[in-house]
Scaffold this active site. Structure first.
Site, PDB file in Angstrom:
ATOM      1  N   ASP A  62      -6.205   1.818   3.904  1.00 26.28           N
ATOM      2  CA  ASP A  62      -6.901   0.571   3.612  1.00 26.28           C
ATOM      3  C   ASP A  62      -7.010   0.416   2.095  1.00 26.28           C
ATOM      4  O   ASP A  62      -8.018   0.745   1.485  1.00 26.28           O
ATOM      5  CB  ASP A  62      -8.283   0.578   4.261  1.00 26.28           C
ATOM      6  CG  ASP A  62      -8.978  -0.771   4.169  1.00 26.28           C
ATOM      7  OD1 ASP A  62      -8.378  -1.723   3.644  1.00 26.28           O
ATOM      8  OD2 ASP A  62     -10.138  -0.861   4.624  1.00 26.28           O
ATOM      9  N   ASN A 108       6.637   7.574   0.892  1.00 30.49           N
ATOM     10  CA  ASN A 108       6.244   6.257   0.391  1.00 30.49           C
ATOM     11  C   ASN A 108       6.464   6.189  -1.109  1.00 30.49           C
ATOM     12  O   ASN A 108       6.324   7.175  -1.826  1.00 30.49           O
ATOM     13  CB  ASN A 108       4.783   5.945   0.751  1.00 30.49           C
ATOM     14  CG  ASN A 108       3.809   6.328  -0.347  1.00 30.49           C
ATOM     15  OD1 ASN A 108       3.614   5.580  -1.309  1.00 30.49           O
ATOM     16  ND2 ASN A 108       3.204   7.516  -0.220  1.00 30.49           N
ATOM     17  N   PHE A 112       1.000   1.636  -5.846  1.00 33.95           N
ATOM     18  CA  PHE A 112      -0.336   1.065  -6.047  1.00 33.95           C
ATOM     19  C   PHE A 112      -0.342  -0.442  -5.818  1.00 33.95           C
ATOM     20  O   PHE A 112      -0.918  -1.210  -6.609  1.00 33.95           O
ATOM     21  CB  PHE A 112      -0.857   1.371  -7.450  1.00 33.95           C
ATOM     22  CG  PHE A 112      -1.365   2.775  -7.665  1.00 33.95           C
ATOM     23  CD1 PHE A 112      -1.613   3.631  -6.611  1.00 33.95           C
ATOM     24  CD2 PHE A 112      -1.604   3.226  -8.951  1.00 33.95           C
ATOM     25  CE1 PHE A 112      -2.082   4.926  -6.832  1.00 33.95           C
ATOM     26  CE2 PHE A 112      -2.078   4.521  -9.180  1.00 33.95           C
ATOM     27  CZ  PHE A 112      -2.319   5.372  -8.124  1.00 33.95           C
ATOM     28  N   SER A 170      -0.640  10.298  -8.073  1.00 32.12           N
ATOM     29  CA  SER A 170       0.392   9.553  -7.355  1.00 32.12           C
ATOM     30  C   SER A 170       1.730   9.715  -8.075  1.00 32.12           C
ATOM     31  O   SER A 170       1.802   9.561  -9.298  1.00 32.12           O
ATOM     32  CB  SER A 170       0.043   8.066  -7.277  1.00 32.12           C
ATOM     33  OG  SER A 170       1.149   7.329  -6.777  1.00 32.12           O
ATOM     34  N   ASN A 172       4.209   7.700  -7.784  1.00 33.28           N
ATOM     35  CA  ASN A 172       4.918   6.419  -7.744  1.00 33.28           C
ATOM     36  C   ASN A 172       4.583   5.472  -8.884  1.00 33.28           C
ATOM     37  O   ASN A 172       5.057   4.348  -8.925  1.00 33.28           O
ATOM     38  CB  ASN A 172       4.661   5.737  -6.392  1.00 33.28           C
ATOM     39  CG  ASN A 172       5.167   6.577  -5.235  1.00 33.28           C
ATOM     40  OD1 ASN A 172       6.263   7.127  -5.310  1.00 33.28           O
ATOM     41  ND2 ASN A 172       4.376   6.693  -4.188  1.00 33.28           N
ATOM     42  N   THR A 173       3.747   5.922  -9.819  1.00 36.03           N
ATOM     43  CA  THR A 173       3.502   5.187 -11.057  1.00 36.03           C
ATOM     44  C   THR A 173       4.022   6.061 -12.190  1.00 36.03           C
ATOM     45  O   THR A 173       3.478   7.141 -12.434  1.00 36.03           O
ATOM     46  CB  THR A 173       2.003   4.892 -11.253  1.00 36.03           C
ATOM     47  OG1 THR A 173       1.552   4.039 -10.195  1.00 36.03           O
ATOM     48  CG2 THR A 173       1.754   4.218 -12.591  1.00 36.03           C
ATOM     49  N   LYS A 206      -8.417  13.729  -7.717  1.00 36.66           N
ATOM     50  CA  LYS A 206      -7.348  14.034  -6.759  1.00 36.66           C
ATOM     51  C   LYS A 206      -6.121  14.506  -7.514  1.00 36.66           C
ATOM     52  O   LYS A 206      -5.623  13.819  -8.411  1.00 36.66           O
ATOM     53  CB  LYS A 206      -7.008  12.803  -5.919  1.00 36.66           C
ATOM     54  CG  LYS A 206      -6.012  13.100  -4.786  1.00 36.66           C
ATOM     55  CD  LYS A 206      -5.929  11.932  -3.821  1.00 36.66           C
ATOM     56  CE  LYS A 206      -5.039  12.272  -2.620  1.00 36.66           C
ATOM     57  NZ  LYS A 206      -5.042  11.188  -1.618  1.00 36.66           N
ATOM     58  N   ASN A 235      -2.363  15.364  -3.225  1.00 32.51           N
ATOM     59  CA  ASN A 235      -1.615  14.131  -2.986  1.00 32.51           C
ATOM     60  C   ASN A 235      -0.254  14.451  -2.351  1.00 32.51           C
ATOM     61  O   ASN A 235      -0.007  15.577  -1.919  1.00 32.51           O
ATOM     62  CB  ASN A 235      -1.432  13.387  -4.318  1.00 32.51           C
ATOM     63  CG  ASN A 235      -1.448  11.878  -4.164  1.00 32.51           C
ATOM     64  OD1 ASN A 235      -0.828  11.341  -3.258  1.00 32.51           O
ATOM     65  ND2 ASN A 235      -2.157  11.190  -5.047  1.00 32.51           N
TER      66      ASN A 235
END
Length: 345
Positions: A62, A108, A112, A170, A172-173, A206, A235
């Site tokens: 979410d 994935n 973000f 993360s 992915n950034t 995290k 993560n």
């Protein structure tokens, strides 16, 4: 099969991101029954949180905090929404979410994608009473001062979440994981501590699983030095284990689910050894059963989070984990979750 599990099985027939969007819509609209009371042996407290059970939802499902009413009825002890960035951003181009069914895994590279801090805050204002809700903060891809983005998130969400997670892990950034280095982390956490002032809202950090024991040790010390209340370990991973069978295993992005289990558990044990009880830990990555949840707790976690396993098992997994965990605690003579934390060491 429970109705929610049947729905989850139907969603697995769809494109992963379409299924994700439909799941959020259903959680917002379908009136789910109130869950039964949790077994008293599962009640636990750490880092200023009091939970009816230690099984939480990891961030990523979410992203905008818009389905909290539905999620609060699935039996979680706590729910983490986000990641949210100060400004709305679309994320990476589709396709960017992949099911590796043969491996019970997910890759994935969402990047973000979210509706931004103001929309997120508006949803938290309407959050369900009684639910323990955390907010996971990220930084915009094109920002020049990433620490300032985390400061903005912490400032805007003051009083709206039960805890806030600073997500510097993360994959992915581009460049985000560089914030896990000691100098960058000292700058970030120092600025956050200054903004927190006397605010008692717990702040968690995290981290990635792709760190050495020495790097994890440095992060633990930085977290302690700057008053971080707990560490979330960990993560998604950039690693691709040789045992992956899916033809999608070469897709770029973070890998989660069953193949992450051993790496995430090793990172948890390293964090537990480094913190030596000084910093609460939350375990995430490959948690898919009561046995695994119990193993992470005995390795030093005060709580666990799940996400990828829900995609394959359905929401009924939450109740199964809780029932098995309660049975294992009692079988080993523990009257509380807290009494079992770190007993494998």
């Amino acid at each position: 099969m429970a109705l929610t599990d049947f729905a989850a099985a139907a969603l697995r027939r769809l494109d992963p991101e379409t299924a994700h969007q439909l799941a959020i819509r259903a959680l917002k609209m379908v009136p789910l029954p109130t869950p039964g009371a949790d077994d008293p042996v599962l009640a636990t407290s750490f880092a200023g949180l009091s939970l009816s059970n230690p099984v939480g939802l990891a961030a990523g499902l979410d992203k905008n905090g818009e389905a909290l009413h539905g999620l609060s009825r699935l039996g979680f002890g706590f729910i983490e929404c986000g990641s949210v960035t100060p400004r709305a951003q679309p994320g990476n181009p589709r396709p960017r979410l992949f099911r590796l069914a043969e491996d019970r895994a997910i890759i994935n590279r969402m990047g973000f994608n979210n509706a931004g801090l103001e929309a997120f805050a508006a949803h938290l204002v309407k959050r369900p009473g009684g639910a323990v809700v955390g907010a996971n903060l990220g930084a915009n891809k094109d920002t020049e001062d990433r620490a300032a983005d985390y400061v903005a998130g912490l400032t805007r969400l003051r009083g709206l979440a039960d805890y806030v997670t600073v997500n510097v892990s993360s994959p992915n950034t581009p460049g985000l994981r560089n914030l896990q280095g000691r100098a960058a982390l000292d700058d970030l956490l120092g600025r956050l501590a200054e903004v927190r002032g006397g605010d008692a809202t717990p702040v968690f950090l995290k981290i990635a699983p792709d760190l050495t024991e020495a790097e994890i040790g440095l992060i633990v010390e930085a977290a302690l030095d700057h008053g971080i209340d707990a560490l979330i370990v960990s993560n998604t991973t950039l690693d691709r284990p040789d045992r992956l069978m899916s033809p999608l295993r070469g897709e770029a992005g973070g890998l989660s689910g069953a193949p992450l289990k051993h790496r995430a558990a090793a990172a948890l044990r390293a964090a537990a050894a480094a913190s030596a009880g000084r910093l609460p830990l939350i375990a995430v990555g490959g948690v898919d059963s009561g046995a695994e949840a119990y193993a992470r707790i005995r390795d030093g976690a005060s709580a666990v989070q799940v996400y990828s396993a829900l995609i394959y098992e359905g929401p009924g997994l939450i109740g199964r984990i809780k029932r098995d965990l309660a049975a294992r605690l009692r079988a080993d003579g523990f009257s509380t979750v807290g009494a079992a934390v770190g007993t494998a060491r």
